[in-house]
Enzyme design. Sequence first.
Site, PDB file in Angstrom:
ATOM      1  N   HIS A 122       6.387  41.456  -8.850  1.00 44.82           N
ATOM      2  CA  HIS A 122       6.184  42.793  -9.414  1.00 44.82           C
ATOM      3  C   HIS A 122       5.209  42.773 -10.595  1.00 44.82           C
ATOM      4  O   HIS A 122       5.356  42.001 -11.535  1.00 44.82           O
ATOM      5  CB  HIS A 122       7.507  43.397  -9.884  1.00 44.82           C
ATOM      6  CG  HIS A 122       7.350  44.809 -10.376  1.00 44.82           C
ATOM      7  ND1 HIS A 122       7.573  45.905  -9.569  1.00 44.82           N
ATOM      8  CD2 HIS A 122       6.928  45.298 -11.567  1.00 44.82           C
ATOM      9  CE1 HIS A 122       7.309  47.004 -10.252  1.00 44.82           C
ATOM     10  NE2 HIS A 122       6.916  46.669 -11.474  1.00 44.82           N
ATOM     11  N   CYS A 129      12.500  49.371  -7.657  1.00 46.08           N
ATOM     12  CA  CYS A 129      11.116  49.493  -7.175  1.00 46.08           C
ATOM     13  C   CYS A 129      11.084  49.444  -5.641  1.00 46.08           C
ATOM     14  O   CYS A 129      11.558  48.482  -5.033  1.00 46.08           O
ATOM     15  CB  CYS A 129      10.270  48.359  -7.771  1.00 46.08           C
ATOM     16  SG  CYS A 129       8.641  48.229  -7.026  1.00 46.08           S
ATOM     17  N   GLY A 143      -3.281  58.971  -9.674  1.00 44.79           N
ATOM     18  CA  GLY A 143      -2.489  59.299  -8.493  1.00 44.79           C
ATOM     19  C   GLY A 143      -1.563  58.182  -8.045  1.00 44.79           C
ATOM     20  O   GLY A 143      -1.129  58.161  -6.891  1.00 44.79           O
ATOM     21  N   HIS A 180      -0.657  47.821  -5.861  1.00 43.16           N
ATOM     22  CA  HIS A 180      -0.964  47.753  -4.429  1.00 43.16           C
ATOM     23  C   HIS A 180      -2.391  48.193  -4.199  1.00 43.16           C
ATOM     24  O   HIS A 180      -2.907  49.057  -4.916  1.00 43.16           O
ATOM     25  CB  HIS A 180       0.005  48.593  -3.603  1.00 43.16           C
ATOM     26  CG  HIS A 180       0.141  50.011  -4.072  1.00 43.16           C
ATOM     27  ND1 HIS A 180       0.873  50.358  -5.197  1.00 43.16           N
ATOM     28  CD2 HIS A 180      -0.388  51.164  -3.603  1.00 43.16           C
ATOM     29  CE1 HIS A 180       0.808  51.670  -5.371  1.00 43.16           C
ATOM     30  NE2 HIS A 180       0.040  52.183  -4.424  1.00 43.16           N
TER      31      HIS A 180
HETATM   32  P1  DGP Z   1       0.024  55.345  -4.569  1.00 43.53           P
HETATM   33  O1  DGP Z   1       0.095  56.823  -4.508  1.00 43.53           O
HETATM   34  O2  DGP Z   1      -1.399  54.820  -4.750  1.00 43.53           O
HETATM   35  O3  DGP Z   1       0.994  54.763  -5.550  1.00 43.53           O
HETATM   36  O4  DGP Z   1       0.417  54.853  -3.114  1.00 43.53           O
HETATM   37  C1  DGP Z   1       1.712  54.656  -2.692  1.00 43.53           C
HETATM   38  C2  DGP Z   1       1.650  54.634  -1.205  1.00 43.53           C
HETATM   39  O5  DGP Z   1       2.822  54.028  -0.731  1.00 43.53           O
HETATM   40  C3  DGP Z   1       1.586  56.021  -0.549  1.00 43.53           C
HETATM   41  O6  DGP Z   1       0.362  56.126   0.188  1.00 43.53           O
HETATM   42  C4  DGP Z   1       2.758  56.062   0.391  1.00 43.53           C
HETATM   43  C5  DGP Z   1       3.207  54.632   0.468  1.00 43.53           C
HETATM   44  N1  DGP Z   1       4.646  54.472   0.548  1.00 43.53           N
HETATM   45  C6  DGP Z   1       5.585  54.975  -0.295  1.00 43.53           C
HETATM   46  N2  DGP Z   1       6.809  54.602   0.096  1.00 43.53           N
HETATM   47  C7  DGP Z   1       6.633  53.806   1.185  1.00 43.53           C
HETATM   48  C8  DGP Z   1       7.535  53.111   2.053  1.00 43.53           C
HETATM   49  O7  DGP Z   1       8.756  53.118   1.870  1.00 43.53           O
HETATM   50  N3  DGP Z   1       6.984  52.423   3.078  1.00 43.53           N
HETATM   51  C9  DGP Z   1       5.632  52.372   3.295  1.00 43.53           C
HETATM   52  N4  DGP Z   1       5.203  51.670   4.365  1.00 43.53           N
HETATM   53  N5  DGP Z   1       4.753  53.018   2.509  1.00 43.53           N
HETATM   54  C10 DGP Z   1       5.257  53.725   1.464  1.00 43.53           C
END
Ligand code: DGP
Length: 111
Positions: free
Chosen positions: A46, A4, A90, A97
Amino acid sequence: MSDCIFCKIVAGEIPSEKIYEDDKIIVIKDVNPGAPVHVLIIPKEHTDNILHAPSELLLYIQDKLEEIVKKLGVYEDGFRIVINTGVDGGQSVNHLHFHVLGGKTLGWPPC
Ligand code: DGP
């Protein structure tokens, strides 16, 4: 969970821009911001999504929200909380989160 991304961020194995941290949550800048202010509130433990989250955790995050949005500078003008859930919602990272978006007048509907 070992595969994860957000568990790895919580563990410090993947770098992130941290805005806030305590024993239960971290708040980091979203890597792909959709607004001038775009952070993610991530529980350290988690949980796949909001359907599986303990209600004490949700209350804890609600209690912390005022402090977090003040820190982000969006307390006065407002902000949006988004919890994408499942495929149609989405959700791309299956670790609960909360997106906090603000810094401009956001459009609606979001799609
Ligand atoms: P969701 O699509 O609602 O599951 O949002 C996941 C969000 O997480 C997306 O807006 C991009 C962000 N994200 C994915 N990987 C990383 C990462 O490695 N670092 C950070 N800071 N954000 C991430």
